[in-house]
Write a protein that holds these residues in place. Structure first.
Motif, PDB file in Angstrom:
ATOM      1  N   LYS A  64       0.833  -1.217   0.000  1.00 43.00           N
ATOM      2  CA  LYS A  64       0.000   0.000   0.000  1.00 43.00           C
ATOM      3  C   LYS A  64       0.862   1.259   0.000  1.00 43.00           C
ATOM      4  CE  LYS A  64      -4.102  -1.984   0.665  1.00 43.00           C
ATOM      5  NZ  LYS A  64      -4.724  -2.379  -0.571  1.00 43.00           N
ATOM      6  N   SER A  65       2.057   1.167   0.576  1.00 45.37           N
ATOM      7  CA  SER A  65       2.937   2.329   0.667  1.00 45.37           C
ATOM      8  C   SER A  65       3.769   2.559  -0.596  1.00 45.37           C
ATOM      9  CB  SER A  65       3.875   2.167   1.866  1.00 45.37           C
ATOM     10  OG  SER A  65       4.674   1.011   1.697  1.00 45.37           O
ATOM     11  N   ALA A  66       3.604   1.709  -1.598  1.00 44.19           N
ATOM     12  CA  ALA A  66       4.392   1.851  -2.830  1.00 44.19           C
ATOM     13  C   ALA A  66       4.027   3.158  -3.535  1.00 44.19           C
ATOM     14  CB  ALA A  66       4.136   0.676  -3.762  1.00 44.19           C
ATOM     15  N   PRO A  67       5.038   3.932  -3.919  1.00 40.21           N
ATOM     16  CA  PRO A  67       4.740   5.194  -4.618  1.00 40.21           C
ATOM     17  C   PRO A  67       4.252   4.915  -6.042  1.00 40.21           C
ATOM     18  CG  PRO A  67       7.091   4.820  -4.551  1.00 40.21           C
ATOM     19  CD  PRO A  67       6.470   3.724  -3.737  1.00 40.21           C
ATOM     20  N   ASP A  68       3.557   5.877  -6.602  1.00 44.00           N
ATOM     21  CA  ASP A  68       3.136   5.758  -7.991  1.00 44.00           C
ATOM     22  C   ASP A  68       4.353   5.725  -8.904  1.00 44.00           C
ATOM     23  OD1 ASP A  68       0.433   5.792  -7.390  1.00 44.00           O
ATOM     24  OD2 ASP A  68       0.270   7.966  -7.591  1.00 44.00           O
ATOM     25  N   ARG A  69       4.233   5.037 -10.005  1.00 45.44           N
ATOM     26  CA  ARG A  69       5.357   4.933 -10.943  1.00 45.44           C
ATOM     27  C   ARG A  69       5.670   6.257 -11.628  1.00 45.44           C
ATOM     28  NH1 ARG A  69       2.675   0.506 -14.515  1.00 45.44           N
ATOM     29  NH2 ARG A  69       1.652   0.227 -12.547  1.00 45.44           N
ATOM     30  N   ILE A  70       4.777   7.212 -11.506  1.00 43.09           N
ATOM     31  CA  ILE A  70       4.980   8.485 -12.206  1.00 43.09           C
ATOM     32  C   ILE A  70       5.596   9.569 -11.326  1.00 43.09           C
ATOM     33  CG2 ILE A  70       3.217   8.025 -13.945  1.00 43.09           C
ATOM     34  CD1 ILE A  70       1.340   9.860 -12.300  1.00 43.09           C
ATOM     35  N   VAL A  71       6.049   9.205 -10.135  1.00 43.28           N
ATOM     36  CA  VAL A  71       6.782  10.185  -9.331  1.00 43.28           C
ATOM     37  C   VAL A  71       8.129  10.432 -10.023  1.00 43.28           C
ATOM     38  CG1 VAL A  71       5.616   9.547  -7.180  1.00 43.28           C
ATOM     39  CG2 VAL A  71       7.794   8.471  -7.777  1.00 43.28           C
ATOM     40  N   PRO A  72       8.724  11.603  -9.849  1.00 47.18           N
ATOM     41  CA  PRO A  72       9.957  11.930 -10.576  1.00 47.18           C
ATOM     42  C   PRO A  72      11.082  10.897 -10.458  1.00 47.18           C
ATOM     43  CG  PRO A  72       9.074  13.910  -9.593  1.00 47.18           C
ATOM     44  CD  PRO A  72       8.229  12.768  -9.085  1.00 47.18           C
ATOM     45  N   ILE A  73      11.321  10.370  -9.261  1.00 43.39           N
ATOM     46  CA  ILE A  73      12.413   9.401  -9.112  1.00 43.39           C
ATOM     47  C   ILE A  73      12.078   8.101  -9.853  1.00 43.39           C
ATOM     48  CG2 ILE A  73      11.625   8.423  -6.920  1.00 43.39           C
ATOM     49  CD1 ILE A  73      15.277   9.091  -7.860  1.00 43.39           C
ATOM     50  N   GLY A  74      10.817   7.728  -9.878  1.00 40.52           N
ATOM     51  CA  GLY A  74      10.395   6.535 -10.614  1.00 40.52           C
ATOM     52  C   GLY A  74      10.573   6.706 -12.109  1.00 40.52           C
ATOM     53  N   LEU A  75      10.237   7.875 -12.611  1.00 35.29           N
ATOM     54  CA  LEU A  75      10.402   8.149 -14.040  1.00 35.29           C
ATOM     55  C   LEU A  75      11.883   8.201 -14.420  1.00 35.29           C
ATOM     56  CD1 LEU A  75       7.628  10.830 -14.620  1.00 35.29           C
ATOM     57  CD2 LEU A  75       7.571   8.409 -15.256  1.00 35.29           C
ATOM     58  N   ALA A  76      12.683   8.818 -13.564  1.00 33.94           N
ATOM     59  CA  ALA A  76      14.124   8.901 -13.835  1.00 33.94           C
ATOM     60  C   ALA A  76      14.751   7.508 -13.844  1.00 33.94           C
ATOM     61  CB  ALA A  76      14.812   9.779 -12.791  1.00 33.94           C
ATOM     62  N   THR A  77      14.359   6.691 -12.887  1.00 31.54           N
ATOM     63  CA  THR A  77      14.876   5.320 -12.834  1.00 31.54           C
ATOM     64  C   THR A  77      14.487   4.546 -14.072  1.00 31.54           C
ATOM     65  OG1 THR A  77      14.801   5.328 -10.423  1.00 31.54           O
ATOM     66  CG2 THR A  77      14.843   3.169 -11.507  1.00 31.54           C
ATOM     67  N   ARG A  78      13.231   4.656 -14.470  1.00 31.34           N
ATOM     68  CA  ARG A  78      12.761   3.962 -15.670  1.00 31.34           C
ATOM     69  C   ARG A  78      13.531   4.428 -16.901  1.00 31.34           C
ATOM     70  NH1 ARG A  78       8.901   3.107 -12.279  1.00 31.34           N
ATOM     71  NH2 ARG A  78       7.351   1.506 -12.595  1.00 31.34           N
ATOM     72  N   PHE A  79      13.745   5.734 -16.998  1.00 25.83           N
ATOM     73  CA  PHE A  79      14.476   6.239 -18.157  1.00 25.83           C
ATOM     74  C   PHE A  79      15.881   5.637 -18.200  1.00 25.83           C
ATOM     75  CE2 PHE A  79      17.295   8.978 -20.474  1.00 25.83           C
ATOM     76  CZ  PHE A  79      16.582   9.208 -21.633  1.00 25.83           C
ATOM     77  N   ILE A  80      16.573   5.663 -17.093  1.00 27.50           N
ATOM     78  CA  ILE A  80      17.964   5.185 -17.053  1.00 27.50           C
ATOM     79  C   ILE A  80      18.049   3.689 -17.326  1.00 27.50           C
ATOM     80  CG2 ILE A  80      19.959   4.835 -15.545  1.00 27.50           C
ATOM     81  CD1 ILE A  80      19.130   7.564 -14.223  1.00 27.50           C
ATOM     82  N   THR A  81      17.247   2.902 -16.614  1.00 28.26           N
ATOM     83  CA  THR A  81      17.346   1.448 -16.787  1.00 28.26           C
ATOM     84  C   THR A  81      16.919   1.018 -18.186  1.00 28.26           C
ATOM     85  OG1 THR A  81      15.137   1.070 -15.824  1.00 28.26           O
ATOM     86  CG2 THR A  81      17.041   0.945 -14.336  1.00 28.26           C
ATOM     87  N   CYS A  82      15.910   1.668 -18.723  1.00 28.89           N
ATOM     88  CA  CYS A  82      15.449   1.290 -20.064  1.00 28.89           C
ATOM     89  C   CYS A  82      16.345   1.860 -21.155  1.00 28.89           C
ATOM     90  CB  CYS A  82      13.998   1.716 -20.257  1.00 28.89           C
ATOM     91  SG  CYS A  82      12.903   0.731 -19.214  1.00 28.89           S
ATOM     92  N   ALA A  83      17.034   2.942 -20.876  1.00 31.70           N
ATOM     93  CA  ALA A  83      18.025   3.436 -21.836  1.00 31.70           C
ATOM     94  C   ALA A  83      19.175   2.441 -21.947  1.00 31.70           C
ATOM     95  CB  ALA A  83      18.539   4.812 -21.406  1.00 31.70           C
ATOM     96  N   ILE A  84      19.622   1.923 -20.823  1.00 36.07           N
ATOM     97  CA  ILE A  84      20.701   0.919 -20.849  1.00 36.07           C
ATOM     98  C   ILE A  84      20.224  -0.344 -21.554  1.00 36.07           C
ATOM     99  CG2 ILE A  84      22.167  -0.562 -19.424  1.00 36.07           C
ATOM    100  CD1 ILE A  84      22.110   1.754 -17.319  1.00 36.07           C
ATOM    101  N   ALA A  85      19.023  -0.797 -21.209  1.00 40.29           N
ATOM    102  CA  ALA A  85      18.475  -2.003 -21.846  1.00 40.29           C
ATOM    103  C   ALA A  85      18.277  -1.771 -23.340  1.00 40.29           C
ATOM    104  CB  ALA A  85      17.157  -2.395 -21.190  1.00 40.29           C
TER     105      ALA A  85
END
Length: 166
Positions: A64-85
């Motif tokens: 329940k405490s999981a942040p939304d995927r669209i918070v800035p740190i979540g978006l930044a993480t997704r960008f970085i990990t998917c850029a590498i992939a």
């Protein structure tokens, strides 16, 4: 670069899964020769670590405490990990455009996935919708990598899609 785009779609839902999938594939020698993957990504310790982080993300998403995927740190993480992939799935000479494509696709896909999840949670609940999403993400990542390994001459996922739908 279709594989980079598709992996970005996967990463929009679970940010660590594309990196873990590509790292495991690199460690097993399952990426096409001449790819843009950093050598470190194929080290067994890195593959194990990314796999552990992806598993933790899958589990944490149900809290329940999981942040939304669209918070800035979540978006930044997704960008970085998917850029590498994304870079890892493209030929070496196309690694930078593929990285931008994979990372950008993940950020945009995050919003669509978030909207879909928010819309279905009142009816089905957080855990069931998360588990369905997990299954789709894992199957998607595996299908993308299998499509690459089965293709010949670097034709990639596009060739696999054309064969299945024509």
């Amino acid at each position: 670069m279709l594989a980079s785009f598709l992996m970005g779609l996967v990463g929009g839902q679970r940010g660590m899964t594309p990196l873990a999938a590509v790292s495991v594939a690199a460690a097993r020698g399952g990426l096409l020769p001449g790819n843009g993957a950093p050598r470190l990504l194929g080290h067994p310790a890195v593959a194990t670590a990314t796999l552990a982080l992806a598993a933790a993300e899958l589990a944490g998403d149900k809290l329940k405490s999981a942040p939304d995927r669209i918070v800035p740190i979540g978006l930044a993480t997704r960008f970085i990990t998917c850029a590498i992939a994304g870079a890892s799935l493209a030929p070496f000479r196309q690694r930078w455009p593929a990285a931008l494509l994979g990372g950008s696709t993940a950020v945009v896909a995050s919003y669509f996935g978030w909207r879909a999840r928010v819309a279905t949670m009142p009816r089905y609940g957080q855990t069931p919708t998360g588990l369905v999403e997990d299954a789709l993400v894992i199957l998607g990542a595996v299908a993308i990598l299998r499509g690459l390994s089965r293709s010949s001459g670097g034709a990639g996922v596009g060739d696999m899609i054309r064969r299945r739908f024509t």
